[in-house]
Design a protein around this motif. Structure first.
Motif, PDB file in Angstrom:
ATOM      1  N   THR A 132     -67.082  -1.432  81.008  1.00 46.59           N
ATOM      2  CA  THR A 132     -66.445  -2.660  81.455  1.00 46.59           C
ATOM      3  C   THR A 132     -67.039  -3.830  80.687  1.00 46.59           C
ATOM      4  O   THR A 132     -68.167  -3.758  80.210  1.00 46.59           O
ATOM      5  N   THR A 133     -66.278  -4.885  80.573  1.00 45.61           N
ATOM      6  CA  THR A 133     -66.832  -6.079  79.953  1.00 45.61           C
ATOM      7  C   THR A 133     -67.325  -6.972  81.064  1.00 45.61           C
ATOM      8  O   THR A 133     -66.837  -6.925  82.180  1.00 45.61           O
ATOM      9  N   SER A 134     -68.304  -7.760  80.739  1.00 42.88           N
ATOM     10  CA  SER A 134     -68.744  -8.714  81.736  1.00 42.88           C
ATOM     11  C   SER A 134     -69.177  -9.968  81.023  1.00 42.88           C
ATOM     12  O   SER A 134     -69.639  -9.935  79.892  1.00 42.88           O
ATOM     13  N   LEU A 135     -68.979 -11.084  81.685  1.00 40.45           N
ATOM     14  CA  LEU A 135     -69.490 -12.339  81.181  1.00 40.45           C
ATOM     15  C   LEU A 135     -70.688 -12.658  82.038  1.00 40.45           C
ATOM     16  O   LEU A 135     -70.608 -12.617  83.252  1.00 40.45           O
ATOM     17  N   VAL A 136     -71.814 -12.931  81.389  1.00 38.41           N
ATOM     18  CA  VAL A 136     -73.013 -13.241  82.166  1.00 38.41           C
ATOM     19  C   VAL A 136     -72.923 -14.690  82.626  1.00 38.41           C
ATOM     20  O   VAL A 136     -73.462 -15.589  82.012  1.00 38.41           O
ATOM     21  N   VAL A 137     -72.185 -14.880  83.687  1.00 35.05           N
ATOM     22  CA  VAL A 137     -71.965 -16.241  84.157  1.00 35.05           C
ATOM     23  C   VAL A 137     -72.595 -16.465  85.517  1.00 35.05           C
ATOM     24  O   VAL A 137     -72.610 -17.574  86.014  1.00 35.05           O
ATOM     25  N   GLY A 141     -70.536 -19.048  87.818  1.00 35.05           N
ATOM     26  CA  GLY A 141     -69.417 -18.762  86.923  1.00 35.05           C
ATOM     27  C   GLY A 141     -68.339 -17.955  87.620  1.00 35.05           C
ATOM     28  O   GLY A 141     -67.151 -18.095  87.329  1.00 35.05           O
ATOM     29  N   TYR A 142     -68.749 -17.119  88.566  1.00 31.78           N
ATOM     30  CA  TYR A 142     -67.760 -16.334  89.307  1.00 31.78           C
ATOM     31  C   TYR A 142     -66.953 -17.217  90.259  1.00 31.78           C
ATOM     32  O   TYR A 142     -65.734 -17.105  90.355  1.00 31.78           O
ATOM     33  N   TRP A 197     -70.897 -25.113  85.693  1.00 31.44           N
ATOM     34  CA  TRP A 197     -69.701 -24.301  85.573  1.00 31.44           C
ATOM     35  C   TRP A 197     -68.590 -25.190  86.114  1.00 31.44           C
ATOM     36  O   TRP A 197     -68.338 -25.189  87.319  1.00 31.44           O
TER      37      TRP A 197
ATOM     38  N   ALA B 223     -63.118 -21.380  84.678  1.00 31.04           N
ATOM     39  CA  ALA B 223     -64.318 -22.224  84.737  1.00 31.04           C
ATOM     40  C   ALA B 223     -64.703 -22.611  83.324  1.00 31.04           C
ATOM     41  O   ALA B 223     -64.542 -21.818  82.392  1.00 31.04           O
ATOM     42  N   VAL B 224     -65.208 -23.833  83.177  1.00 27.70           N
ATOM     43  CA  VAL B 224     -65.788 -24.249  81.902  1.00 27.70           C
ATOM     44  C   VAL B 224     -67.295 -24.075  82.035  1.00 27.70           C
ATOM     45  O   VAL B 224     -67.942 -24.770  82.813  1.00 27.70           O
ATOM     46  N   ASN B 225     -67.838 -23.103  81.309  1.00 23.85           N
ATOM     47  CA  ASN B 225     -69.251 -22.756  81.452  1.00 23.85           C
ATOM     48  C   ASN B 225     -70.088 -23.520  80.445  1.00 23.85           C
ATOM     49  O   ASN B 225     -69.835 -23.449  79.244  1.00 23.85           O
ATOM     50  N   ASN B 226     -71.081 -24.218  80.955  1.00 20.60           N
ATOM     51  CA  ASN B 226     -71.979 -24.961  80.074  1.00 20.60           C
ATOM     52  C   ASN B 226     -73.330 -24.284  79.915  1.00 20.60           C
ATOM     53  O   ASN B 226     -74.230 -24.832  79.300  1.00 20.60           O
ATOM     54  N   ASP B 229     -73.986 -17.677  77.119  1.00 18.30           N
ATOM     55  CA  ASP B 229     -73.883 -16.264  77.442  1.00 18.30           C
ATOM     56  C   ASP B 229     -74.034 -15.511  76.120  1.00 18.30           C
ATOM     57  O   ASP B 229     -73.556 -15.984  75.090  1.00 18.30           O
ATOM     58  N   PRO B 230     -74.710 -14.353  76.124  1.00 22.58           N
ATOM     59  CA  PRO B 230     -74.876 -13.616  74.861  1.00 22.58           C
ATOM     60  C   PRO B 230     -73.541 -13.319  74.171  1.00 22.58           C
ATOM     61  O   PRO B 230     -73.457 -13.277  72.951  1.00 22.58           O
ATOM     62  N   ARG B 231     -72.474 -13.119  74.981  1.00 22.31           N
ATOM     63  CA  ARG B 231     -71.170 -12.817  74.391  1.00 22.31           C
ATOM     64  C   ARG B 231     -70.417 -14.075  73.986  1.00 22.31           C
ATOM     65  O   ARG B 231     -69.414 -14.003  73.284  1.00 22.31           O
ATOM     66  N   SER B 239     -64.276 -19.152  80.861  1.00 18.34           N
ATOM     67  CA  SER B 239     -63.982 -17.844  81.453  1.00 18.34           C
ATOM     68  C   SER B 239     -62.788 -18.056  82.372  1.00 18.34           C
ATOM     69  O   SER B 239     -62.772 -18.996  83.158  1.00 18.34           O
ATOM     70  N   TYR B 241     -59.246 -16.321  84.593  1.00 18.69           N
ATOM     71  CA  TYR B 241     -58.478 -15.203  85.126  1.00 18.69           C
ATOM     72  C   TYR B 241     -57.115 -15.223  84.447  1.00 18.69           C
ATOM     73  O   TYR B 241     -56.413 -16.241  84.497  1.00 18.69           O
ATOM     74  N   MET B 283     -63.498  -2.496  75.816  1.00 17.76           N
ATOM     75  CA  MET B 283     -62.764  -3.741  76.039  1.00 17.76           C
ATOM     76  C   MET B 283     -63.145  -4.819  75.034  1.00 17.76           C
ATOM     77  O   MET B 283     -62.445  -5.825  74.918  1.00 17.76           O
TER      78      MET B 283
END
Ligand SMILES: [Zn+2]
Lengths: 385, 306
Positions: A132-137, A141-142, A197, B223-226, B229-231, B239, B241, B283
């Protein structure tokens, strides 16, 4: 019909960024001993112990119930661990209450905790399989997209989150155990902090805390000899739902609506705003106050922000929410739910100190966890049901 | 700048000192790895001991009192640039340390580890402990240094797994490896679940009817993340939906290809795939979603997917 269950002891540690002076066992014992003192009991008076904390990866202690059994005086007694993500503090208390309501035990010690300084919650919440992909937020962030969805759906103005961030921190100034104490907290101060966020600002989020909370729950017989006034359980409910399914409402989750309806039915409540005197509700991001006001039926859908804006949820409002300062002021994750439950009990016992709501006789304790998918609630009152 | 020395005066063999009965006892105990002080007539405990009470001039008593080995820093001074004759060759502190059980403080070396600047934990009131040398001779340097008390330990942790994704996920990723997005339609609710799990979480029934979905969709919320993230090392990153066209639920994905402050609820997007030669069964073949030139979807049409 269930046996009555009383809360005869409440104990809390001070909530701090770091408690380097206390081991994990020491932290729990500090809270547990205060709860026992409040109940006028010693370790040997306890029949069973129920503990709860957030996922094991947080501090990397697996099976804490085994490691902590003797530290909590459970040698030769039943001990069990409850595990429902961020709502765990609430569900732990409910499981403990069940042991009394079922008539199995007379005196149950329940403890929940987190030592976030020895942990990395963002990492622990985002470990994923390679598939699965995940964003470390992290949690922020969730939840940020769901808050944005609430704002759009309800048409709430941008400053509502700020109002809650200020109100809860003002309340925290009156709570001796609260972590974040920001004298002179103001809208300008909150609005000057960065967006972490978007739409969540820094001061609209909860802190990371070390701390523990404990309660002693007792049968009617056992409550008779308690030195301080008890609180009585008027209802308990838990619900859960999957995190992803077609048709899920993440802004106003069905699990929360159903859980509230269940606990109100048990307590005979039809209008929570009118019939409750205060509520301690799990609000880790300020916007969750208006969102949960709607989810918990304190107002109609789309109306929560108006209640917040009117001041109804302030300490001097008609239905104070989080007089203790709430999760926004203290957040030892696994304990945060139990703190809500314990603070509700303190209010109806008249023992909340400076943040006491005058004459509070019935209060709601609430916790949620995971992706807003686990819910735990209880209603406590000063009258025996 | 230090100039080179050009003259040395050194007494052959070093001077001898008679230490007397009080300091002699202190040094003898030190050689045995113990710390003692001496009690004054007024009841105070002097460490290091003297033959007299410095306040009154009276003789001390003949009572020696065990002290330490832990103590409290009463004040300190940082040595950023140790001299050749200093006991350590890296920055350290000189500290006055009041050993437990003593009423006076002892000057000694405080080693707080490898720090160029005084670390934040170095402060008056901090708890420290004597580190004795193995080979002791009866001198103050039998204590090599003082060190902070142990307040925490590091507990390395590593778990190794052999994981299998399961049939539904394996099928989904096989599709992704070929540049296809596959979901399952639920027989009961008719919704398309992507990525499929082989079941409908709402209805609790197994699913098997495959549906291939287009690579376009709509941003429902974001969300606008400030925080980096490693990715997504660049901040801010978005990020979001994304509701793929025809899907019954959203998936969390990166949105890029436009400034973060121009992302909108209802914005139309398309999956941006990595070059085909980089594809794996993962993915990460989809880099992110980027905007396409279509009008935004009205809020009413996405409000039930939030
Ligand atoms: Zn279905």
């Amino acid at each position: 019909m269930a046996e009555p269950c009383a809360i005869i002891g409440v104990g809390q540690t001070a909530y701090r960024t770091r408690r380097p002076d206390a081991s994990m066992a020491g932290l729990l014992r500090e809270a547990a001993r205060r709860a026992l003192d409040d109940a006028g009991l010693t370790w040997k008076d306890i029949d069973a112990v129920v503990i709860g904390k957030a996922p094991d990866l947080f501090e990397g202690v697996t099976m804490p119930e085994a490691y902590l059994a003797d530290a909590l005086g459970a040698a030769g007694k039943p001990i069990m661990r409850v595990h429902t993500a961020g709502s765990v503090g609430g569900s732990t208390a409910i499981v403990a209450a069940g042991l009394v309501q079922s008539g199995v035990h007379d005196r149950v010690l329940t403890v929940a905790w987190e030592k976030q300084s020895e942990s990395n919650a963002t990492w622990a919440l985002t470990v994923n399989t390679p598939f699965t992909t995940s964003l470390v937020v992290g949690a922020g962030g969730y939840f940020a997209p769901h808050i944005r969805a609430y704002m759009r759906r309800s048409g709430a103005p941008d400053h509502i989150g700020t109002l809650v961030a200020v109100k809860d921190r003002e309340n925290a100034l009156k709570n001796q155990y609260a972590h974040l104490k920001i004298p002179g907290i103001s809208r300008e101060m909150v609005e000057s902090t960065p967006m972490l966020w978007e739409p969540i600002r820094y001061l609209e989020t909860c802190p990371s805390s070390d701390g523990a909370c404990a309660m002693v729950l007792a049968s009617s017989d056992a409550a008779r000899s308690a030195p301080n006034p008890p609180a009585w359980v008027h209802g308990t409910a838990m619900r859960s739902e999957p995190i992803f399914f077609a048709g899920r409402d993440t802004v106003n989750p069905r699990g929360g609506i159903d859980c509230a309806a269940d606990v109100y039915r048990q307590a005979g409540i039809t209008d929570p705003r009118a019939e409750l005197d205060c509520a301690e509700v799990y609000v880790p991001f300020s916007w969750y106050e208006p969102m949960w006001l709607e989810n918990l039926g304190f107002c109609g859908e789309g109306e929560g922000w108006k209640l917040t804006e009117s001041g109804a949820t302030a300490l001097d409002g008609d239905i104070p929410w989080n007089p203790s300062g709430g999760v926004l002021s203290s957040n030892p994750i696994g304990a945060s739910g139990m703190i809500r439950f314990a603070e509700a009990a303190l209010q109806v016992r008249g023992m909340a100190g400076e943040h006491q709501v005058d004459g509070a006789r019935r209060a709601l304790g609430h916790a949620y966890g995971g992706g807003a998918q686990f819910f735990a609630m209880w209603i406590v009152g000063s009258d025996r049901p | 700048m230090r100039s080179d020395v050009n003259h040395v005066l050194e007494f052959p063999g070093g001077y001898t000192r008679s230490v007397g009965p009080v300091i002699g006892r202190f040094l003898s105990e030190l050689r045995d790895g113990r710390l003692v002080g001496v009690r004054t007539a007024g009841g105070r405990v002097l460490v290091p001991p003297a033959e007299y009470d410095p306040d009154t001039g009276e003789d001390v008593t003949d009572e020696f009192v065990p002290v330490g080995p832990a103590g409290t820093v009463t004040t300190w001074s940082w040595v950023a640039d140790p001299r050749p004759t200093h006991p350590l060759d890296r920055p350290f502190a000189w500290a006055l340390i009041r050993l437990d059980g003593a009423d006076t403080a002892l000057l000694h070396v405080l080693d707080v580890g490898d720090h160029a600047e005084p670390p934040r934990f170095l402060k008056t009131g901090m708890r420290v402990r004597a580190k004795f040398r193995d080979d002791r001779v009866g001198g103050i340097r039998d204590i090599e240094c003082f060190r902070p008390e142990v307040t925490s330990i590091t507990d390395p942790s590593r778990l190794e797994y052999r994981l299998q994704g399961g049939r539904a996920l394996d099928r989904f990723l096989s599709g992704i490896a070929e540049g296809r997005i596959i979901g399952h339609r639920c027989d009961v609710c008719g919704q398309v679940i992507v990525p499929m799990k082989g079941l409908c979480p709402r209805d609790g029934v197994p699913t098997s009817e495959e549906v291939e979905l287009p690579h376009t969709g709509t941003v429902t919320t974001f969300a606008v993340n400030n925080l980096p993230d490693p990715r997504a090392p660049e901040v801010p990153f978005v990020s979001a939906y994304v509701l793929l066209d025809g899907a019954g639920l959203t998936m969390l994905a990166l949105v890029a290809g436009l400034p973060a402050d121009q992302v909108r609820m209802g914005m139309r997007v398309r999956a941006a795939w990595r070059p085909r030669e980089e594809w794996t069964k993962s993915m990460s073949n989809i880099k992110w979603f980027e905007p396409i030139d279509e009008p935004d979807v009205p809020f009413d049409e996405i409000k039930d997917y939030l």
